[in-house]
Motif scaffolding. Structure first.
Motif, PDB file in Angstrom:
ATOM      1  N   VAL A   1      -2.519  -8.040  -7.933  1.00 55.35           N
ATOM      2  CA  VAL A   1      -1.238  -8.967  -7.373  1.00 55.35           C
ATOM      3  C   VAL A   1      -0.426  -8.077  -6.232  1.00 55.35           C
ATOM      4  CG1 VAL A   1       1.029  -9.768  -8.271  1.00 55.35           C
ATOM      5  CG2 VAL A   1      -1.083 -10.037  -9.777  1.00 55.35           C
ATOM      6  N   ALA A   2      -0.377  -6.781  -6.475  1.00 52.00           N
ATOM      7  CA  ALA A   2       0.135  -6.127  -5.458  1.00 52.00           C
ATOM      8  C   ALA A   2      -0.454  -6.165  -3.983  1.00 52.00           C
ATOM      9  CB  ALA A   2       0.367  -4.630  -5.820  1.00 52.00           C
ATOM     10  N   ALA A   3      -2.001  -6.393  -4.055  1.00 47.84           N
ATOM     11  CA  ALA A   3      -2.618  -6.273  -2.862  1.00 47.84           C
ATOM     12  C   ALA A   3      -2.570  -7.545  -2.179  1.00 47.84           C
ATOM     13  CB  ALA A   3      -4.054  -6.193  -2.969  1.00 47.84           C
ATOM     14  N   PHE A   4      -2.287  -8.871  -2.993  1.00 49.19           N
ATOM     15  CA  PHE A   4      -1.970 -10.180  -2.257  1.00 49.19           C
ATOM     16  C   PHE A   4      -0.693 -10.425  -1.824  1.00 49.19           C
ATOM     17  CE2 PHE A   4      -5.645 -11.269  -4.949  1.00 49.19           C
ATOM     18  CZ  PHE A   4      -6.491 -11.740  -4.217  1.00 49.19           C
ATOM     19  N   VAL A   5       0.294  -9.674  -2.479  1.00 56.60           N
ATOM     20  CA  VAL A   5       1.933  -9.732  -2.089  1.00 56.60           C
ATOM     21  C   VAL A   5       1.803  -8.956  -0.794  1.00 56.60           C
ATOM     22  CG1 VAL A   5       4.037  -8.823  -2.691  1.00 56.60           C
ATOM     23  CG2 VAL A   5       2.522 -10.045  -4.537  1.00 56.60           C
TER      24      VAL A   5
ATOM     25  N   GLY B   1       0.472 -10.944   2.059  1.00 57.41           N
ATOM     26  CA  GLY B   1       1.426 -12.037   2.286  1.00 57.41           C
ATOM     27  C   GLY B   1       2.828 -11.489   3.184  1.00 57.41           C
ATOM     28  N   TRP B   2       3.096 -10.373   2.789  1.00 56.23           N
ATOM     29  CA  TRP B   2       4.327  -9.934   3.439  1.00 56.23           C
ATOM     30  C   TRP B   2       3.781  -9.533   4.668  1.00 56.23           C
ATOM     31  CZ3 TRP B   2       9.159 -10.010   4.189  1.00 56.23           C
ATOM     32  CH2 TRP B   2       9.568  -8.961   4.701  1.00 56.23           C
ATOM     33  N   ALA B   3       2.418  -8.774   4.907  1.00 51.34           N
ATOM     34  CA  ALA B   3       1.953  -8.667   6.341  1.00 51.34           C
ATOM     35  C   ALA B   3       1.989  -9.807   7.258  1.00 51.34           C
ATOM     36  CB  ALA B   3       0.617  -8.000   6.115  1.00 51.34           C
TER      37      ALA B   3
ATOM     38  N   TYR C   1      -0.331  -2.990   5.869  1.00 51.52           N
ATOM     39  CA  TYR C   1      -0.436  -3.758   4.608  1.00 51.52           C
ATOM     40  C   TYR C   1      -1.742  -4.568   4.356  1.00 51.52           C
ATOM     41  CZ  TYR C   1       4.415  -2.787   3.537  1.00 51.52           C
ATOM     42  OH  TYR C   1       5.614  -2.077   3.499  1.00 51.52           O
ATOM     43  N   VAL C   2      -2.188  -5.390   5.607  1.00 54.09           N
ATOM     44  CA  VAL C   2      -3.548  -5.705   5.357  1.00 54.09           C
ATOM     45  C   VAL C   2      -4.576  -4.880   4.987  1.00 54.09           C
ATOM     46  CG1 VAL C   2      -5.009  -6.892   6.762  1.00 54.09           C
ATOM     47  CG2 VAL C   2      -2.944  -7.606   6.980  1.00 54.09           C
ATOM     48  N   SER C   3      -4.570  -3.812   5.850  1.00 55.89           N
ATOM     49  CA  SER C   3      -5.727  -2.838   5.472  1.00 55.89           C
ATOM     50  C   SER C   3      -5.712  -2.136   4.059  1.00 55.89           C
ATOM     51  CB  SER C   3      -5.739  -1.522   6.492  1.00 55.89           C
ATOM     52  OG  SER C   3      -4.395  -0.990   6.562  1.00 55.89           O
ATOM     53  N   GLY C   4      -4.366  -1.873   3.656  1.00 56.80           N
ATOM     54  CA  GLY C   4      -4.399  -1.354   2.388  1.00 56.80           C
ATOM     55  C   GLY C   4      -4.603  -2.439   1.379  1.00 56.80           C
ATOM     56  N   GLY C   5      -4.153  -3.649   1.436  1.00 56.28           N
ATOM     57  CA  GLY C   5      -4.679  -4.560   0.568  1.00 56.28           C
ATOM     58  C   GLY C   5      -6.178  -4.954   0.373  1.00 56.28           C
TER      59      GLY C   5
ATOM     60  N   ILE D   1      -0.461   1.631   0.698  1.00 54.41           N
ATOM     61  CA  ILE D   1       0.608   0.598   0.428  1.00 54.41           C
ATOM     62  C   ILE D   1       1.809   1.264  -0.201  1.00 54.41           C
ATOM     63  CG2 ILE D   1       1.058  -1.244  -0.798  1.00 54.41           C
ATOM     64  CD1 ILE D   1      -1.483  -2.242  -0.688  1.00 54.41           C
ATOM     65  N   ILE D   2       1.759   2.044  -0.829  1.00 56.35           N
ATOM     66  CA  ILE D   2       3.076   2.826  -1.425  1.00 56.35           C
ATOM     67  C   ILE D   2       3.583   3.570  -0.566  1.00 56.35           C
ATOM     68  CG2 ILE D   2       3.493   4.725  -3.272  1.00 56.35           C
ATOM     69  CD1 ILE D   2       1.466   3.771  -5.095  1.00 56.35           C
ATOM     70  N   GLY D   3       3.034   4.515   0.423  1.00 58.16           N
ATOM     71  CA  GLY D   3       3.711   4.986   1.337  1.00 58.16           C
ATOM     72  C   GLY D   3       4.337   4.293   2.308  1.00 58.16           C
ATOM     73  N   GLY D   4       3.705   3.172   2.806  1.00 57.23           N
ATOM     74  CA  GLY D   4       4.389   2.277   3.893  1.00 57.23           C
ATOM     75  C   GLY D   4       5.497   1.742   3.283  1.00 57.23           C
ATOM     76  N   ALA D   5       5.242   1.088   1.873  1.00 59.89           N
ATOM     77  CA  ALA D   5       6.324   0.539   1.336  1.00 59.89           C
ATOM     78  C   ALA D   5       7.765   1.188   1.186  1.00 59.89           C
ATOM     79  CB  ALA D   5       5.911  -0.148  -0.026  1.00 59.89           C
ATOM     80  N   ALA D   6       7.224   2.504   0.789  1.00 60.62           N
ATOM     81  CA  ALA D   6       8.573   3.309   0.509  1.00 60.62           C
ATOM     82  C   ALA D   6       9.371   3.695   1.803  1.00 60.62           C
ATOM     83  CB  ALA D   6       8.166   4.997   0.020  1.00 60.62           C
ATOM     84  N   ILE D   7       8.460   3.724   3.104  1.00 59.47           N
ATOM     85  CA  ILE D   7       9.238   3.969   4.278  1.00 59.47           C
ATOM     86  C   ILE D   7      10.100   2.767   4.880  1.00 59.47           C
ATOM     87  CG2 ILE D   7       8.794   4.477   6.748  1.00 59.47           C
ATOM     88  CD1 ILE D   7       6.356   6.484   5.671  1.00 59.47           C
ATOM     89  N   GLU D   8       9.241   1.594   4.694  1.00 56.73           N
ATOM     90  CA  GLU D   8       9.766   0.351   5.035  1.00 56.73           C
ATOM     91  C   GLU D   8      11.053   0.021   4.379  1.00 56.73           C
ATOM     92  OE1 GLU D   8       8.765  -4.062   6.117  1.00 56.73           O
ATOM     93  OE2 GLU D   8       7.612  -3.266   4.949  1.00 56.73           O
ATOM     94  N   GLY D   9      10.578   0.021   3.125  1.00 50.49           N
ATOM     95  CA  GLY D   9      11.847  -0.028   2.264  1.00 50.49           C
ATOM     96  C   GLY D   9      13.236   0.589   2.515  1.00 50.49           C
TER      97      GLY D   9
END
Length: 251
Positions: A11-15, A18-20, A67-71, A85-93
């Motif tokens: 689910v996280a990969a598709f999210v 989608g966000w990408a 996000y596309v490559s990580g998913g 994805i975890i590292g990218g989400a932490a920085i972007e968040g």
């Protein structure tokens, strides 16, 4: 898609992908309708103040690629994808929270984000980005410790053979084998002697064994002039007495 990937990670990969897609739409809008293709491409590797490269929003393109490559890696069961994805989400968040708080509480920015359509879309993007990044981190950290990579199924014939081999090896390890040389009989454990009941009588002593008399040699066959002849014991010869002549008769 790997069958062993947990459902939360899928689910996280598709999210994330989608966000990408939303971030890439913002990058396309900025490239074609705000700064131009040439300035946008220049802004990927160069930040200038006298041209349009300084206003190119290349960060949306960068996070979209991440996000596309990580998913895709997460869907294939790769651990590296979860880390990306975890590292990218932490920085972007973190950046989305800063942008959202500035758009809401800064008076000079609040007018743009609350009165214009483009500002309103960006404000919504900041809010959705904050929720998406937190959701990605929670989903990917769930079942992180128990996740195992996919392994091929075990052949049932091989598994049965291994179990039978282990069943034979365990008793041999528990019961040590006595070591003895060639031709020697195996050393069996000595049996304890039976205990006689305790009575008032004296215990009989064992009778010592008498040695056997030496055996006499048995008659056999010895060599002879005509082959093998029985060698019987010779009888002692009797002395011969002289023969006496009869007395002469008188006439």
């Amino acid at each position: 898609m790997s069958a062993s990937t947990p459902r939360a990670h899928r689910v996280a990969a598709f999210v994330a992908m989608g966000w990408a897609g939303i971030l890439l739409l913002w990058a396309v809008y900025n490239c074609f309708w705000q700064v131009g293709v040439a300035d946008f491409l220049q802004g990927i590797v160069y930040y200038g103040t006298g041209d349009g490269s300084g206003t190119a929003e290349t960060f949306n393109l960068n996070w979209g690629v991440v996000y596309v490559s990580g998913g895709l890696l997460v869907l294939r069961g790769n651990t590296l994808g979860r880390g990306i994805i975890i590292g990218g989400a932490a920085i972007e968040g973190y950046n989305r929270v800063r942008s959202l708080s500035g758009a809401l509480f800064d008076d000079k920015q609040a007018e743009y984000f609350t009165t214009t359509a483009q500002g309103g879309l960006k404000l919504a993007t900041f809010a959705v980005g904050t929720l998406v990044t937190c959701t990605l981190i929670v989903l990917l950290l769930r079942d992180f410790a128990v996740y195992e990579a996919w392994q091929p199924p075990v052949n049932p014939w091989t598994q049965q053979a291994n179990e039978a081999r282990l069943a034979r090896e365990v008793p041999q390890q528990q019961s040590p084998q006595p070591s003895h040389g060639f031709g020697a009989a195996p050393a069996y454990p000595a049996q304890p002697a039976p205990q006689l009941p305790q009575t008032g009588y004296a215990r009989p002593q064992p009778t010592p064994q008498q040695p056997y008399p030496p055996q006499q040699p048995q008659p056999g066959y010895g060599p002879g002039p005509y082959g093998s002849q029985p060698a019987w014991p010779q009888q002692p010869q009797q002395p011969q007495q002289p023969r006496q002549s009869p007395p002469p008769q008188q006439q």
